[in-house]
Design a protein around this motif. Structure first.
Motif, PDB file in Angstrom:
ATOM      1  N   UNK A 158     -28.518   3.955 -10.445  1.00 59.62           N
ATOM      2  CA  UNK A 158     -28.287   2.968 -11.303  1.00 59.62           C
ATOM      3  C   UNK A 158     -29.170   2.077 -11.519  1.00 59.62           C
ATOM      4  N   UNK A 159     -30.122   1.714 -10.310  1.00 60.81           N
ATOM      5  CA  UNK A 159     -31.238   0.905 -10.524  1.00 60.81           C
ATOM      6  C   UNK A 159     -32.413   1.541 -11.163  1.00 60.81           C
ATOM      7  N   UNK A 160     -32.391   2.947 -11.029  1.00 62.45           N
ATOM      8  CA  UNK A 160     -33.429   3.673 -11.701  1.00 62.45           C
ATOM      9  C   UNK A 160     -33.390   3.626 -13.179  1.00 62.45           C
ATOM     10  N   UNK A 161     -31.963   3.712 -13.610  1.00 57.61           N
ATOM     11  CA  UNK A 161     -31.824   3.490 -15.204  1.00 57.61           C
ATOM     12  C   UNK A 161     -32.067   2.278 -15.547  1.00 57.61           C
ATOM     13  N   UNK A 162     -31.492   1.361 -14.999  1.00 55.68           N
ATOM     14  CA  UNK A 162     -31.492  -0.144 -15.325  1.00 55.68           C
ATOM     15  C   UNK A 162     -32.934  -0.757 -15.374  1.00 55.68           C
ATOM     16  N   UNK A 163     -34.030  -0.345 -14.273  1.00 52.91           N
ATOM     17  CA  UNK A 163     -34.946  -0.972 -14.363  1.00 52.91           C
ATOM     18  C   UNK A 163     -36.403  -0.151 -14.808  1.00 52.91           C
ATOM     19  N   UNK A 164     -36.023   0.915 -15.309  1.00 50.44           N
ATOM     20  CA  UNK A 164     -37.120   1.828 -16.002  1.00 50.44           C
ATOM     21  C   UNK A 164     -38.107   2.364 -15.343  1.00 50.44           C
ATOM     22  N   UNK A 165     -37.561   3.006 -14.029  1.00 52.94           N
ATOM     23  CA  UNK A 165     -38.576   3.659 -13.068  1.00 52.94           C
ATOM     24  C   UNK A 165     -38.976   4.933 -13.487  1.00 52.94           C
ATOM     25  N   UNK A 166     -38.326   5.418 -14.612  1.00 53.68           N
ATOM     26  CA  UNK A 166     -39.023   6.977 -15.160  1.00 53.68           C
ATOM     27  C   UNK A 166     -40.210   6.473 -15.937  1.00 53.68           C
ATOM     28  N   UNK A 167     -40.082   5.448 -16.736  1.00 48.25           N
ATOM     29  CA  UNK A 167     -41.253   4.812 -17.496  1.00 48.25           C
ATOM     30  C   UNK A 167     -42.451   4.517 -16.515  1.00 48.25           C
ATOM     31  N   UNK A 168     -42.062   3.665 -15.600  1.00 50.03           N
ATOM     32  CA  UNK A 168     -43.171   3.446 -14.592  1.00 50.03           C
ATOM     33  C   UNK A 168     -43.971   4.316 -14.018  1.00 50.03           C
ATOM     34  N   UNK A 169     -43.158   5.474 -13.600  1.00 54.67           N
ATOM     35  CA  UNK A 169     -43.873   6.636 -13.057  1.00 54.67           C
ATOM     36  C   UNK A 169     -44.852   7.384 -14.071  1.00 54.67           C
ATOM     37  N   UNK A 170     -44.072   7.299 -15.330  1.00 60.83           N
ATOM     38  CA  UNK A 170     -44.996   7.922 -16.239  1.00 60.83           C
ATOM     39  C   UNK A 170     -46.517   7.034 -16.581  1.00 60.83           C
ATOM     40  N   UNK A 171     -46.298   5.777 -16.609  1.00 58.38           N
ATOM     41  CA  UNK A 171     -47.446   4.807 -16.698  1.00 58.38           C
ATOM     42  C   UNK A 171     -48.411   5.177 -15.438  1.00 58.38           C
ATOM     43  N   UNK A 172     -47.822   5.569 -14.141  1.00 55.82           N
ATOM     44  CA  UNK A 172     -48.794   5.645 -13.175  1.00 55.82           C
ATOM     45  C   UNK A 172     -49.632   6.694 -13.402  1.00 55.82           C
ATOM     46  N   UNK A 173     -49.356   8.026 -14.127  1.00 54.52           N
ATOM     47  CA  UNK A 173     -49.991   9.121 -14.497  1.00 54.52           C
ATOM     48  C   UNK A 173     -50.902   9.559 -13.501  1.00 54.52           C
TER      49      UNK A 173
END
Length: 208
Positions: A158-173
Motif C-alpha cells: 500500500x505504501x508503494x502505491x501511495x508514495x509513488x515508489x514506481x515513479x521514483x525508481x523510474x527516475x533513478x534510471x
C-alpha cells in the motif's frame, strides 16, 4: 501521551521523534508481542531475496530493529553485517544476539555516519512502510552501497502505491539495474487480525 506500542500505532507515526519514542517502549517485547504473535515472515523473504541475487557482505541492515533480518541473513550464510536504526533501544536488543559487527543509530532521511560506497550491499525489512520511510530515502541507500552492490528492500504494498515508489525508481534510471519486484505475504499462516493478509513488495536491484 505515547500510545501503547502496536502495529496500528507504528503505521500512524509522523516524525523520527515519534518513531524513537514508540520503539523505545516496544524494544523489550517486540520480538514476542509482534514478531512471534504476528508470525512475521518479511525478514526471511528479504534475506532470501538478497542471497538469491548474489548479495554478499559487508552488508548494512537499514532499520535493523531487534535484529530479525540479521538473524535471517545469518541463516542464509550472508555476512559480515552491520546494523543501523533510529532506536538505540531496539539496537540494544539486537546487540545481545551477536549478529552484527557494528551497530549504530542513524536516520535514512538524513545522512548515515558511513562513507560513500562503504558496503557491498544493503537490506531492509519493515522500514519502507506506513509511518516510517518513503522513496526519498532511496538516495541514501544508493550512497552507502558501492557500484555493483546488491540491494534488497521490503516496501509495504500500500505504501508503494501511495508514495509513488514506481515513479521514483523510474527516475533513478541509470543508477540502478536488474530491478526485480516480488509480492509476498508479510505475515505467515499463524497470523490473525486486520493485517494478517498484508502484502509487501520485495525489491532487489544492483547499484550501478
Amino acid at each position: 501521551m505515547q500510545d501503547d506500542p502496536d502495529l496500528e500505532t507504528a503505521y500512524g507515526l509522523e516524525t523520527p521523534d515519534d518513531n524513537r519514542r514508540l520503539y523505545a517502549q516496544w524494544a523489550a517485547t517486540y520480538d514476542v508481542e509482534f514478531a512471534v504473535d504476528m508470525d512475521y515472515m518479511l525478514p526471511l523473504h528479504v534475506a532470501e531475496a538478497y542471497a538469491a541475487a548474489g548479495g554478499q557482505g559487508p552488508v548494512i541492515d537499514l532499520g535493523a530493529g531487534t535484529g530479525l533480518l540479521g538473524a535471517a541473513l545469518n541463516s542464509c550464510r550472508v555476512g559480515p553485517v552491520e546494523a543501523t536504526d533510529l532506536s538505540q533501544e531496539m539496537l540494544d536488543v539486537a546487540a545481545k544476539k551477536g549478529l552484527y559487527g557494528r551497530l549504530f543509530t542513524g536516520d535514512l532521511l538524513d545522512r548515515l555516519p558511513v562513507d560513500d560506497g562503504a558496503y557491498a550491499g544493503a537490506v531492509s525489512s519493515g522500514t519502507f512502510t506506513h509511518g516510517h520511510v518513503g522513496p526519498e530515502a532511496l538516495d541514501e541507500v544508493l550512497r552507502v552501497v558501492r557500484p555493483g552492490g546488491i540491494v534488497a528492500l521490503s516496501i509495504n504494498a500500500e505504501h508503494w502505491a501511495a508514495k509513488g515508489f514506481a515513479a521514483r525508481f523510474d527516475a533513478l534510471g541509470p543508477r540502478v539495474s536488474d530491478l526485480s519486484l516480488r509480492e509476498v505475504r508479510i505475515y505467515g499462516p499463524e497470523s490473525t487480525g486486520p493485517h494478517a493478509k498484508d502484502l509487501s513488495q520485495v525489491v532487489t536491484f544492483t547499484r550501478v
